[in-house]
Motif scaffolding. Structure first.
Motif, PDB file in Angstrom:
ATOM      1  N   LEU A   1     -10.918  -4.358  -0.169  1.00 43.24           N
ATOM      2  CA  LEU A   1     -10.394  -4.808   1.574  1.00 43.24           C
ATOM      3  C   LEU A   1     -10.503  -5.630   1.950  1.00 43.24           C
ATOM      4  O   LEU A   1      -9.493  -6.168   2.798  1.00 43.24           O
ATOM      5  CB  LEU A   1     -11.613  -3.455   1.500  1.00 43.24           C
ATOM      6  CG  LEU A   1     -11.020  -3.199   3.518  1.00 43.24           C
ATOM      7  CD1 LEU A   1      -9.585  -2.592   3.853  1.00 43.24           C
ATOM      8  CD2 LEU A   1     -12.153  -2.048   3.779  1.00 43.24           C
TER       9      LEU A   1
ATOM     10  N   LEU B   1       0.895  -1.082  -0.186  1.00 41.89           N
ATOM     11  CA  LEU B   1       0.349  -0.267   0.362  1.00 41.89           C
ATOM     12  C   LEU B   1       0.679   1.352   0.022  1.00 41.89           C
ATOM     13  O   LEU B   1       0.112   2.510  -0.996  1.00 41.89           O
ATOM     14  CB  LEU B   1      -0.833   0.056   1.723  1.00 41.89           C
ATOM     15  CG  LEU B   1      -2.057  -0.344   0.866  1.00 41.89           C
ATOM     16  CD1 LEU B   1      -2.766  -1.152   2.284  1.00 41.89           C
ATOM     17  CD2 LEU B   1      -3.221  -0.531   0.088  1.00 41.89           C
TER      18      LEU B   1
ATOM     19  N   ARG C   1      -7.430   4.043   1.469  1.00 44.85           N
ATOM     20  CA  ARG C   1      -6.488   3.386   1.577  1.00 44.85           C
ATOM     21  C   ARG C   1      -5.392   3.815   3.392  1.00 44.85           C
ATOM     22  O   ARG C   1      -4.941   2.722   4.066  1.00 44.85           O
ATOM     23  CB  ARG C   1      -5.015   3.504   0.826  1.00 44.85           C
ATOM     24  CG  ARG C   1      -5.573   3.535  -0.543  1.00 44.85           C
ATOM     25  CD  ARG C   1      -5.701   1.874  -0.693  1.00 44.85           C
ATOM     26  NE  ARG C   1      -5.776   1.419  -1.881  1.00 44.85           N
ATOM     27  CZ  ARG C   1      -7.668   1.033  -1.927  1.00 44.85           C
ATOM     28  NH1 ARG C   1      -8.282   0.151  -0.799  1.00 44.85           N
ATOM     29  NH2 ARG C   1      -8.011   0.299  -2.840  1.00 44.85           N
TER      30      ARG C   1
ATOM     31  N   SER D   1     -13.490  -2.417  -4.787  1.00 46.20           N
ATOM     32  CA  SER D   1     -12.829  -1.661  -3.703  1.00 46.20           C
ATOM     33  C   SER D   1     -13.260  -2.473  -2.325  1.00 46.20           C
ATOM     34  O   SER D   1     -12.248  -2.818  -1.516  1.00 46.20           O
ATOM     35  CB  SER D   1     -12.503  -0.313  -3.758  1.00 46.20           C
ATOM     36  OG  SER D   1     -13.420  -0.156  -3.282  1.00 46.20           O
TER      37      SER D   1
ATOM     38  N   GLU E   1      -7.421   2.721   5.819  1.00 51.44           N
ATOM     39  CA  GLU E   1      -7.250   0.610   5.805  1.00 51.44           C
ATOM     40  C   GLU E   1      -6.018   0.890   6.558  1.00 51.44           C
ATOM     41  O   GLU E   1      -5.688  -0.305   7.072  1.00 51.44           O
ATOM     42  CB  GLU E   1      -7.252  -0.185   4.736  1.00 51.44           C
ATOM     43  CG  GLU E   1      -8.181   0.183   3.604  1.00 51.44           C
ATOM     44  CD  GLU E   1      -8.703  -0.211   2.217  1.00 51.44           C
ATOM     45  OE1 GLU E   1      -7.429  -0.384   1.876  1.00 51.44           O
ATOM     46  OE2 GLU E   1      -9.677  -0.374   1.394  1.00 51.44           O
TER      47      GLU E   1
ATOM     48  N   SER F   1       1.850   2.182  -3.640  1.00 48.64           N
ATOM     49  CA  SER F   1       0.855   2.610  -4.417  1.00 48.64           C
ATOM     50  C   SER F   1       0.521   4.306  -4.425  1.00 48.64           C
ATOM     51  O   SER F   1       0.299   5.236  -5.109  1.00 48.64           O
ATOM     52  CB  SER F   1      -0.500   1.934  -4.379  1.00 48.64           C
ATOM     53  OG  SER F   1      -0.165   0.452  -3.845  1.00 48.64           O
TER      54      SER F   1
END
Lengths: 138, 869
Positions: B364, B8, B219, B360, B222, B11
């Motif tokens: 997740l 992540l 994100r 998405s 998350e 990204s």
């Protein structure tokens, strides 16, 4: 005069053997150990030796037997033992014993038998020595 | 940092790079080339005004103030040009307004002064319109353009209409719309369109930026959630609470994807069902739900091991699949939690709105599913490790304790079985021990720890729980306390102060044949590996369990472990989890520790047997020595007595004492003496035989023949029927004929004496001969049984009767059976008594059979025959 040696480390048994061996024209000596016996054998010539097998050592009697035979091959040795095994009896006879008696065989009057065997042994020795004399010197 | 976090992060970096390219803000207000065109125009008009000034003589009107205006106009024009070309100045809205206003003023005044109205009309009006773009917007500009064009067109038409000499319409149009103007206009219009497109593009970029920003934020959320979960897993490692981690995962998921209802369902591999582990937002009735893989959306995901995203559960394609748990549900998303061993659990979220979840969200949940799998794994690994450590610690504690030489077999085994069943040990519910007897032909129950009935189990566990609570805070270890209790209990049972556990007593009645079809315990011994019998499998051993454990115990799983010692397999240990709340499965992972325990059990049994054997041999040896000495001494005394009697007889005879014959008074007494000595000497012979070391003269013989001749020899002493049942074929052994004969005689005479002592009316001694194959066919045995119809041998004496000098008979030496045992064992055989007490004794002698040449050939022939078939 016949000379007889009895060997046993137990005084009562020795006493009984002496009684069985004694008689007219018999001189009985006694020893309480193989060493004593061997000493006496050195100093005397015996006609018959009656010895216990197990004294200080398990086969002390065989030492006496050997010594007696060494001194005079025609000395007759009777080995008395409390409990014998076939192997021991064979060995005893091979070493030249006259007989081998078990003391505690049930039903046998051992002392009587010893007395009789001594008689037989004396006769045997007589025969042997006379024979050898005859053969040897003549 | 977990792998997921790293992914992540990278990204995020990439998106940020993308965004940084677009950092320049678009210019507000003037569109694209407009400022430059305005600047150009002013320069042109500035130039025109200077020319005008230079040719001022031609223009008489106005005079000085015209010149002033022109000059002012020129300066202002230059100033405006400068302003519009500086980006910082033209960004300001007020300056832009000023410039536009100035533009209109300048152009208007110049036109008025020069009287030139026509051709620059477009330039005159259109540019300001464009420059006012940020007020008008694209539609406004279009409308203004259109309006001005239409207005101007109408004005022209009007002009043409009212002025007769204006010429044809075409002329006017051509005059008005000159190429120069058309060129300028087209340039301006094209550029403005291009600019507009650019703006739309920019708006798209802005929109995308906005989306990216939202995505980034999500994100981040998350990531934060994942980190929190990771930390929770690490923190919980000391005190793993799987449910709290699962709750955390569920809460994080529901928060991020904003769903109101969610659940994690655990897949129970034993029952094959999905059970609710944790939930949020579910109504109470649904909380105990269980589903099978295949039922419902949840079941579908579980069965296929794939995520399922449902936008509307009422859609016909889900009919037949969707099972309604909550009536308000419309959207559902289910993600399976798997690892390389298969399905672990299922993650399920629901919403009352249609299409509430997107890809998405699924991504997740799938990420979180991986986290959940990791969490489950680490907790399970931890628990497994912990239980292994606990088990091995228990084993080591127990192994140390049983090193104590004073431990009897019963005590050592009890402690080990306690370890198998204790919570602080392996934690099984029941453990049953079976040992191989009879040259490995039968398995007999030896000992068991555990409850026979549920109420017994529960009361025991209640007591243990209370004890555990008591022990908290003290120095006492739960395991130590249990072991101490087991030791005390063993002492109590051995001394008959307390009865053994009912299950243990029941087990001790069990005797099974060892054969593969007899059930798992036999099989595990033959195959030398642990066998787990699951609840659904049938097994003949279940009959035995039902026999010893009162309720119908057929449906549970159990495991059977062979006890493998150095000299072969000694028996089997059977464990199960009866009465435990979950009656938990016996999984393969726990077998290592169980097998370790079994190994120690086997070792202890061998050790203790060896110790007992050595102790017995030592005792025998010292008895021998003692006997030899006593025999010698007693023999001497007896000889003296015998000799004295001889002397006495002679003495009395010499003195002519009468009555010396056997019937006479003195003679009979003397005879009695002699008799007494004789009897004593007979006993002495026995003693001497015992004292002498056993030397065997081995030869190959038919044991049946030896037996028959021994029986024939003593038949007259026994004086009762001694039937012999034996096969006609000879059974060959390597043995000492004399000694075997003695052993047979002793056993028969011993039986005879017992029968006589018990005054049995019709005494009978039955002998049976047979061949017994051992379990693994390594060695066959001749089996000779001596059974009588006497009172038998009580249980506690069965082993002791073979001890030297153990005698229940007053006059016996107690050596007979000891000698028999010695003879038989010296031949490599075994003798024991296993009759039923009260129904008669039964002595069983086993002698190893040798294969003679003829029987070998026969055997080979048989083998070939069967192979050929």
């Amino acid at each position: 005069m016949k000379k007889i040696l009895v060997v046993d480390d137990e005084p009562e048994l020795k006493g009984q053997l002496k009684w069985a061996a004694s008689g007219e024209d018999r001189e009985v000596m006694s020893a309480e150990s193989a060493e004593e016996a061997i000493q006496l054998i050195k100093e005397n010539v015996f006609d018959v030796v009656v010895t216990d097998l197990k004294m200080k050592t398990d086969y002390a009697g065989l030492d006496v037997l050997r010594a007696a035979k060494e001194k005079d091959i025609y000395t007759q040795v009777i080995v008395v033992t409390a409990y014998g095994t076939p192997e021991v009896s064979v060995q005893t006879m091979r070493l030249g014993a006259f007989d081998y008696l078990e003391r505690n065989a049930p039903g046998t009057d051992t002392l009587d038998m010893v007395a009789r065997k001594i008689e037989l042994a004396l006769q045997f020795r007589e025969a042997k020595t006379r024979g050898s004399c005859q053969n040897g010197w003549n | 940092m977990t792998k997921i976090e790293a992914m992540l992060r990278s990204s995020l970096e990439r998106w940020k790079d993308l965004l940084s390219i677009e950092e320049q803000e678009p210019e507000p207000g003037f569109l694209g080339p407009v400022p430059y065109l305005l600047a150009l125009r002013w320069l042109i008009f500035g130039g025109a005004s200077i020319r005008f000034y230079l040719h001022r003589a031609e223009y008489s009107e106005g005079g000085h103030w015209v010149l002033l205006l022109v000059g002012l106009a020129g300066i202002v024009t230059l100033g405006a040009t400068y302003a519009i070309l500086r980006p910082t100045l033209r960004r300001s809205k007020s300056i832009r307004k000023l410039l536009v206003g100035l533009d209109i003023v300048i152009i208007s005044s110049l036109y008025l002064l020069t009287g030139n109205t026509q051709s620059d009309f477009f330039l005159f009006y259109y540019l300001p319109i464009l420059s006012a773009g940020d007020y008008l917007g694209p539609r406004g500009i279009g409308a203004a353009f259109g309006g001005v064009t239409v207005g101007f067109g109408c004005a022209l038409l009007l002009l043409w209409y009212i002025s007769p000499d204006a010429g044809s319409l075409t002329d006017i149009l051509l005059r008005t719309f000159a190429p120069r103007e058309i060129f300028f206009v087209s340039v301006v219009v094209t550029s403005s369109l291009l600019v507009r497109l650019e703006r739309i593009q920019r708006e798209k970029v802005l929109q995308r930026e906005y989306e990216l920003k939202t995505l980034l934020e999500r994100r981040e959320e998350e990531l934060v959630a994942l980190r929190a979960i990771d930390n929770a897993i690490v923190a919980q490692a000391q005190d793993p609470g799987l449910s709290s981690i699962l709750e955390l995962i569920l809460d994080s998921a529901l928060e991020i994807i904003m769903a109101p209802i969610g659940a994690i369902m655990w897949f129970n591999r034993w029952t094959g069902e999905l059970e609710l582990a944790t939930e949020r937002g579910m109504p109470k009735e649904c909380r105990l739900g269980r589903q099978r893989p295949g039922e419902g959306i949840v079941g579908l995901a579980a069965a296929r091991r794939e995520s399922v995203l449902v936008h509307d559960v009422r859609d016909p394609k889900w009919r037949g699949i969707y099972t309604c748990v909550i009536p308000e549900t419309r959207s559902e998303l289910t993600v399976p939690i798997v690892d390389d061993t298969g399905l672990l659990a299922v993650f399920n979220v629901e919403d009352t709105a249609v299409s509430a979840f997107c890809r998405s969200d699924q991504a997740l949940l799938e990420t979180l599913a991986v986290q959940a799998a990791i969490a489950i794994h680490s907790v399970q690994t931890y628990e497994k490790l912990e239980s292994q450590i606990r088990s091995l610690h228990a084993l080591s504690t127990i192994a140390t304790r049983i090193q104590d030489v004073t431990y009897t077999m019963d005590k050592a085994l009890r402690l080990l079985l306690t370890g198998v069943t204790a919570g602080a040990g392996l934690g099984y519910s029941r453990a049953m021990l079976f040992l191989a007897e009879d040259a490995q032909s039968r398995l007999e129950g030896k000992l068991a720890v555990g409850a026979q009935t549920r109420s017994e189990a529960e009361s025991t566990w209640q007591r243990l729980d209370a004890q555990w609570v008591e022990l908290q805070g003290t120095e006492y270890d739960e395991l130590d306390k249990l072991l101490q209790e087991a030791e005390d209990f063993s002492d109590a049972v051995t001394s008959d102060a307390l009865p053994d556990w009912p299950l243990s007593k029941a087990i001790q009645e069990v005797s099974m044949r060892i054969a593969p079809e007899a059930g798992a315990p036999s099989r595990c011994m033959v195959e030398e590996r642990t066998i787990i019998v699951s609840a659904s499998q049938e097994d003949p051993f279940r009959d035995v369990i039902e026999q010893v454990s009162r309720p119908g115990d057929r449906g549970l799983a159990f495991a059977s472990v062979p006890l493998i010692g150095r000299q072969g397999t000694l028996g089997a240990l059977v464990v199960d989890n009866r009465f435990l709340i979950n009656e938990r499965e016996i999984s393969e992972d726990t077998l290592d520790c169980l097998e370790a325990f079994a190994g120690v059990i086997a070792m202890s049994i061998e050790n203790i047997r060896m110790q007992t054997q050595i102790a017995r041999e030592k005792k025998l040896e010292s008895s021998r020595e003692f006997t030899a000495r006593i025999a010698h001494m007693v023999g001497g005394r007896l000889a003296v007595i015998k000799g004295t009697v001889t002397q006495l007889r002679h003495e009395l005879a010499d003195q002519d004492v009468p009555g010396l014959t056997r019937e006479g008074p003195i003679g009979s007494r003397l005879h009695q003496l002699t008799e007494g000595v004789r009897k004593a000497e007979m006993k002495l012979t026995d003693l001497r035989q015992f004292a002498a070391p056993l030397e065997l003269r081995l030869e190959q013989l038919n044991i049946i023949a030896t037996l028959r001749s021994a029986v024939a020899e003593i038949r007259h002493i026994v004086q009762c029927p001694v039937p012999i049942q034996a096969p006609s074929r000879p059974i060959l052994v390597r043995a000492d004929a004399q000694k075997m004969s003695e052993a047979f005689s002793e056993l028969i005479l011993n039986a005879r004496e017992a029968l006589e002592q018990a005054a049995i009316e019709e005494p009978e001694i039955r002998i049976a001969v047979g061949v017994q194959e051992s379990l693994k066919r390594r060695q066959s045995f001749a089996r000779i049984e001596f059974a009588d119809n006497g009172p038998g041998v009580p249980k506690e004496r069965k082993e002791r009767i073979f001890d030297p000098f153990y005698s229940t008979k007053g006059i016996g030496s107690g050596l007979g059976l000891a000698i028999v045992k010695e003879i038989v064992e010296e031949h490599g055989g075994d003798v024991r008594e296993n009759g039923v007490p009260g129904e008669g004794a039964c002595f069983v002698m086993l002698m190893p059979i040798v294969e003679s040449e003829t029987s070998n050939q026969q055997g080979r022939q048989d083998e070939e025959d069967t192979r050929g078939r």
